[in-house]
Scaffold this active site. Structure first.
Site, short mmCIF file in Angstrom:
data_model
loop_
_atom_site.label_atom_id
_atom_site.label_comp_id
_atom_site.label_asym_id
_atom_site.label_seq_id
_atom_site.Cartn_x
_atom_site.Cartn_y
_atom_site.Cartn_z
N ASP A 150 12.59 -2.13 2.59
CA ASP A 150 11.36 -2.86 2.34
C ASP A 150 10.26 -2.16 3.16
OD1 ASP A 150 9.55 -5.00 1.83
OD2 ASP A 150 10.15 -5.93 3.73
N ASP A 158 6.63 -3.58 4.32
CA ASP A 158 5.94 -4.38 5.33
C ASP A 158 6.91 -5.16 6.21
OD1 ASP A 158 3.40 -3.56 4.32
OD2 ASP A 158 3.64 -5.00 2.69
MG LIG Z 1 8.68 -7.40 4.21
#
Ligand SMILES: [Mg+2]
Ligand SMILES: [Zn+2]
Length: 199
Positions: A7, A9
């Site tokens: 992922d 962020d």
């Molecule tokens: Mg995230």
């Protein structure tokens, strides 16, 4: 080939606190974008272990009118530049720009790529010849765990395990294989659990 899906962020880069909304969210400018400590080293470690590293990230900011496509490109360039400075790179990046309530019509889609759906992982597997059963999804949200599980990967949730998460995890089939408080720990979990796996 096996892969570690990351992922973006909260895993690759720091989340930003927006006091006016009282929430942590994605960086909206390149200036705000900062890699989390040790990320370059961790990606290289995955490479040494024989994994491709592929970014899979929901980025509804354009759809919601928070950022422009130009802002996104600048942020993306900064990510690549910062990773290069740390002596590493990823093998692929997949982004979902859609949102069911998007302000911008072309992004107002109920797509198959927005996590918790596994579309980005499935597409990456097809494009890059990834064996999903030998692969891992690492993310800081339950939707990351859900997407990883649906794709047939093992999953790591970044963060701290809290008991109030348990019922939510069970309801949503989002129990990760491991919870790691920092990403370096994730390399250890994957290292000790992949010895018998093929490449
Ligand atoms: Mg995230
Ligand atoms: Zn999408």
């Amino acid at each position: 080939m096996k892969a570690v899906f990351l992922d973006r962020d909260g895993v690759i880069n720091e989340l930003i606190y927006y006091p006016e909304h009282g929430i942590m969210d994605s960086p909206f400018t390149a200036e705000q974008f900062r890699l989390r400590p040790g990320v370059g080293q961790v990606i290289n470690k995955f490479h040494e272990m024989g994994y491709k590293v592929i970014v899979v990230s929901n980025q509804p900011g354009i759809a919601k009118g928070y950022i422009t496509e130009e802002d996104f490109k600048k942020i993306n360039l900064k990510m690549k530049r910062e990773l290069t400075k740390e002596g590493t790179t990823t093998e692929g990046e997949y982004y979902c720009f859609h949102h069911p309530q998007a302000k911008i019509k072309k992004y107002r889609v109920n797509c198959d790529c927005r996590k918790p759906k596994p579309g980005m992982l499935l597409q990456a597997a097809e494009d890059l010849d990834v064996d999903l059963s030998q692969s891992w999804m690492v993310g800081d949200g339950l939707t990351d765990v859900q997407a990883g599980k649906k794709a047939g990967c093992r999953t790591i949730l970044m963060g701290r395990m809290k008991c109030e998460l348990c019922p939510l995890m069970d309801e949503n089939d989002a129990r990760p294989d491991a919870v790691c408080s920092d990403i370096l720990e994730a390399t250890k979990v994957i290292g000790t659990n992949s010895q018998h796996g093929g490449k």
